[in-house]
Design a protein around this motif. Structure first.
Motif, short mmCIF file in Angstrom:
data_model
loop_
_atom_site.label_atom_id
_atom_site.label_comp_id
_atom_site.label_asym_id
_atom_site.label_seq_id
_atom_site.Cartn_x
_atom_site.Cartn_y
_atom_site.Cartn_z
N UNK A 787 0.67 -1.36 0.05
CA UNK A 787 -0.07 -0.05 0.08
C UNK A 787 0.79 0.93 0.07
N UNK A 788 2.01 1.26 -0.79
CA UNK A 788 3.05 2.32 -0.85
C UNK A 788 2.37 3.20 -2.13
N UNK A 789 1.19 3.94 -1.84
CA UNK A 789 0.63 5.02 -3.08
C UNK A 789 1.65 5.88 -3.75
N UNK A 790 2.16 6.69 -3.07
CA UNK A 790 3.11 7.60 -3.51
C UNK A 790 4.33 6.76 -4.42
N UNK A 791 4.86 5.70 -3.77
CA UNK A 791 5.79 4.92 -4.52
C UNK A 791 5.33 4.61 -5.79
N UNK A 792 4.21 3.99 -5.71
CA UNK A 792 3.51 3.45 -6.71
C UNK A 792 3.25 4.60 -7.97
N UNK A 817 -5.95 -5.07 -5.51
CA UNK A 817 -7.29 -5.67 -5.42
C UNK A 817 -7.33 -6.61 -4.26
N UNK A 818 -6.09 -7.54 -4.18
CA UNK A 818 -6.18 -8.49 -3.06
C UNK A 818 -5.95 -8.17 -1.77
N UNK A 819 -5.56 -7.02 -1.58
CA UNK A 819 -5.40 -6.16 -0.24
C UNK A 819 -6.51 -5.33 -0.01
N UNK A 820 -7.61 -5.28 -0.98
CA UNK A 820 -8.70 -4.43 -0.68
C UNK A 820 -8.32 -2.99 -0.65
N UNK A 821 -7.17 -2.47 -1.50
CA UNK A 821 -7.09 -1.01 -1.71
C UNK A 821 -7.87 -0.74 -3.04
N UNK A 822 -8.98 -0.41 -2.90
CA UNK A 822 -9.76 -0.30 -4.17
C UNK A 822 -9.31 1.06 -5.10
N UNK A 825 -6.00 0.20 -6.69
CA UNK A 825 -6.45 -0.72 -7.86
C UNK A 825 -7.12 0.39 -9.05
N UNK A 826 -7.83 0.98 -8.73
CA UNK A 826 -8.50 1.95 -9.89
C UNK A 826 -7.64 2.74 -10.33
N UNK A 827 -6.62 3.55 -9.69
CA UNK A 827 -5.44 4.18 -10.42
C UNK A 827 -4.40 3.59 -11.32
N UNK A 828 -3.96 2.16 -10.82
CA UNK A 828 -3.26 1.31 -11.55
C UNK A 828 -3.95 0.91 -13.01
#
Length: 846
Positions: A787-792, A817-822, A825-828
């Motif tokens: 869940x490292x959004x900024x790094x992603x 999606x597997x770790x429920x970070x919707x 997942x939508x950004x990716x």
């Protein structure tokens, strides 16, 4: 000291203990000695031993070097090696594998002569040799390469000529210079520091036989190097004499003895030489042998093949204008005619044989033909029966078939016998013939043929013309073969200018036989059991047709451009796979494709690659320079880098057989401050913005060679200062741990944004998509999983692959999606769309 080996070779031993085999053809092994003489027995009485008094033994058999034409007693050769130290003309370059282009000139090879023909190059006067056999006076000095001769006096031959470079004289267009032929180092001659990488576990790759020699041509306009293949036993004693003449006029390493392994080795060695021409010295079978090897090697543009007729029939040579047999014409004239010859195409036909199981053999025969490709003709019936009898008689008593006249007399006797017996008068009753799908068997019955001939060239049976031109023209490249019916009455009339019965002209044929019938393919005969034979076009081969005196000269040849792909590897890939060319090519990534002429040096190729790939040469602070080097993937057993300072000496053919491989070795990067600020803003953002798209960070970096665990510890703990210090001290940012994780993996996993940004700007581009060994995950996988959004966002902006799958088949989006970070997942998902579809608007954008 001299002695003979068990194989009949003469072995000499010098006073120093060196043992050497006296060879008549060049040595292609790793023990080859540059300047080794090519000795053959001689009976010439006028040539004196090159070793002068008092060292000359004056007794025993004498040998003559065919390459430099000196004569020496066998017992005097050790002295020639030790004391005189006179070597033959060099035929190759024996230098370091990286230095073969540093000096491409060839000096004259001067030889003292006690007699010489011709005239002095300086004064134009003839050489007056004394009649006394005891005279040891040297009257001339001549070069074994260009054949220039000078009087042995200062007025004609100055000392400065010794160091002059040779231009090879009248045969310069046909000679392969010694500088083109490079002897490769032995397997253990590389520096010990260049250790061989271990084979990968499970690798099934077999070690290839290492090459000993390689040809590195210099593409030159108008040069047509000639490759000669010759059987010394053909044409009586002609073959052996011709071999020595070609070795004298050309580089002996471009003249091959067919009894020593056939033509494959020579054709494979010289296949990269532009403008190459081939001369097959022998009968039609020799030409067919060479053409079949060309098919197997797979030339992109096969060299044209000429013929020097030494066989019995020589029908192909006749059709191409080379005559019905060699009659002591000067070899220099033949070389000139070969260089000026026209290139014509020859249809070649494939024979497919299937057993006809409905009928049993009527006598002992074979199930296959001796050849499956037709170059000249294919026939069955009475003429094949005569050819088979000739072959069997020659196999039983070869000493009775040593001249063309005797061979033709045998054919005449055998033909007369068949004329009386008429054994094959009912041939049409046991054969069905279809031409282009149409049954023409009735035409065979009407003509009462005793033989059926499929004729691909105008000449047959030693120069006869069996096809009636009134029934249609003949051409060797029209994709049509002529079908002729012959009777025992017509066969002898062919010699008087008669012709056979024209059956058809077709593009394919089918023959069904119901008994064992004699057949021949280009003179090779056998008895074939009942079969179904299909004849169809195979390909077209380029041949050399002799140009007639009244024909205009050929236009000057031009070099056709070649198109090659350019691939790139980085330092870690190069270091891991430099000892395995196939593996290195498999990990190389495509960069661009270029079209260039073969005579362009690598220095110009570099500029073209940079232009095609959008690179710029650094001229000011607003542009960047990419430094890379070419990889030589074809010269030695291992790959090596080409020095940038020597790129003006090398050509594309020197470094590759297929694709160009370059190494991103050392790179520098410059940007405006505004560009740096914009990149920093994107990479430092903590929020996910729907307007963020892939930003190509083509930030070149130096790829260093020293791994360090400290790099990994600094990246894991987020110690940017320590990481920067290690990098500046020369430690590699490509260091991996036992599980295959890089510094970028660890920094992304733990969310150290400043370390990630530094690695993206400073590290190698390959860091982005490197995978670990355990899960096959990239740094983007790790960032999404934790869940490292900024790094992603930073990794995506730098160009990380969103479609890469780990060992479980999961992409970074699927892990989110597997770790429920919707949201992540939508950004990716939206960024996946941008990577796959460019700038088109997605239906759903966050």
């Amino acid at each position: 000291m001299t002695k003979k080996s068990a194989t009949g070779e003469v072995i000499i031993q010098s006073d120093t203990g060196e043992r050497r085999v006296l060879r008549s053809t060049p040595d292609w092994s790793a023990d080859a000695i540059n300047g080794d003489h090519l000795w053959s027995p001689t009976s010439a009485s006028g040539d004196l031993c090159y070793v002068t008094d008092p060292e000359c033994t004056k007794s025993g058999p004498r040998m003559k070097c065919s390459a430099c034409r000196i004569v020496c007693h066998v017992s005097c050769i050790p002295h020639l090696m030790d004391k005189t130290n006179f070597c033959c003309k060099p035929t190759f370059r024996d230098v370091d594998v990286r230095q073969y282009r540093e000096n491409t000139t060839t000096p004259h090879h001067w030889v003292h002569r006690r007699s010489d023909s011709g005239r002095c190059k300086t004064c134009g006067k003839a050489f007056h040799s004394k009649l006394s056999f005891t005279s040891k006076e040297i009257v001339a000095i001549s070069c074994s390469w260009c054949k220039d001769s000078y009087h042995n006096k200062e007025a004609c031959f100055s000392i400065q000529r010794i160091e002059e470079n040779c231009l090879f004289g009248n045969q310069s267009c046909a000679i392969v210079p010694p500088s083109w032929i490079v002897k490769l180092p032995t397997k253990d001659s590389f520096k010990s520091s260049l250790r061989k990488s271990p084979k990968k576990r499970g690798s099934k790759r077999k070690d290839k036989e290492p090459k000993t020699f390689i040809v590195k041509p210099i593409p030159t306009m108008g040069v047509k190097p000639l490759l000669v293949f010759l059987n010394p036993k053909s044409g009586g004693n002609q073959g052996a004499k011709l071999l020595q003449k070609f070795q004298w006029l050309l580089n002996p390493r471009q003249v091959f003895d067919l009894t020593q392994g056939g033509p494959k080795a020579g054709l494979d060695l010289f296949k990269k030489v532009p403008g190459l021409r081939v001369l097959a010295c022998g009968g039609d079978g020799t030409v067919g042998w060479v053409l079949s090897i060309l098919d197997k090697i797979g030339f992109s543009q096969p060299p044209p093949v000429g013929v020097l007729p030494l066989g019995t029939g020589n029908d192909l040579a006749r059709a191409l204008g080379w005559g019905g047999g060699y009659t002591d014409e000067p070899i220099s004239k033949i070389l000139e005619a070969t260089a000026e010859a026209d290139t014509v195409l020859l249809d070649r036909w494939k024979l497919i044989v299937e057993t006809n199981t409905e009928y049993q053999p009527t006598e002992e025969g074979k199930d296959t033909l001796p050849l499956d490709v037709v170059n000249n003709y294919f026939s069955f019936g009475v003429d094949a029966h005569i050819a088979l009898e000739f072959h069997e008689a020659r196999e039983a008593r070869p000493e009775k078939f040593n001249s063309r006249l005797r061979n033709k007399m045998f054919y005449g006797q055998a033909g007369g016998k068949d004329l009386l017996q008429r054994k094959w008068k009912d041939l049409s009753e046991v054969v069905t013939l279809e031409c282009d799908g149409k049954d023409v068997t009735n035409r065979l019955r009407e003509a009462k043929v005793h033989a059926v001939l499929f004729l691909n060239i105008p000449s047959y049976g030693g120069g006869t013309k069996p096809w009636n031109k009134a029934m249609g023209c003949e051409a060797t490249d029209d994709g049509i073969i002529e079908v002729v019916g012959l009777t025992t009455y017509q066969l002898p009339l062919l010699q008087a200018g008669g012709h056979g019965t024209c059956i058809a002209q077709c593009r394919s044929a089918k023959i069904v036989t119901r008994k064992t019938i004699p057949m021949q393919v280009d003179g090779e005969a056998c008895r074939l059991n009942p079969s179904i034979i299909t004849l169809e076009v195979l390909n077209k081969a380029p041949l050399l047709a002799k140009r007639r005196g009244n024909q205009p000269r050929n236009p000057a040849p031009t070099m056709e451009p070649i198109t090659v792909a350019v691939k790139k590897v980085v330092m870690d890939q190069y270091e891991a796979n430099q000892h395995d060319k196939d593996l290195l090519l498999s990990v190389a990534t495509p960069v661009t494709t270029i079209t260039v002429k073969p005579d362009v040096v690598l220095e110009a190729v570099r500029k073209l690659i940079d232009e095609e790939n959008g690179r710029e040469v650094a001229t000011n602070g607003n542009s960047h320079q990419t430094e890379w080097c070419f990889i030589d993937t074809c010269t030695a057993e291992r790959c090596f880098r080409v020095d940038v300072a020597q790129e003006h000496l090398h050509y594309i053919g020197d470094i590759t057989s297929d694709d160009i491989v370059i190494l991103e070795d050392k790179q520098e990067y410059r940007r405006d401050s505004e560009d740096l600020d914009s990149v920093d803003n994107i990479l430092s953002s903590d929020s996910i913005d729907s307007n963020v798209s892939t930003v190509p960070l083509d930030v070149p970096i130096p790829l260093l060679e020293k791994p360090s665990d400290g790099v990994l510890r600094a990246a894991k703990s987020g110690d940017l200062k320590k990481l920067r210090e290690l990098y500046e001290c020369g430690y590699s940012l490509l260091t991996i741990d036992a599980s295959g994780q890089t510094a970028l993996h660890l920094a992304a996993k733990h969310g150290h944004k400043d370390v990630v940004k530094y690695l993206l700007v400073t590290g190698a581009p390959s860091l982005l998509d490197m995978t670990d060994n355990e899960r096959g995950q990239t740094a983007l996988h790790q960032a999404a999983l934790h869940k490292r959004r900024s790094v992603c966002c930073m990794l995506v902006a730098a160009g990380a692959s969103l479609s890469a799958k780990d060992r479980d088949g999961q992409t970074p989006r699927q892990l989110a999606e597997k770790i429920n970070d919707s949201d992540l997942a939508l950004y990716l998902e939206s960024q996946e769309y941008f990577q796959q579809n460019g700038n088109e608007d997605p239906e759903t954008v966050v």
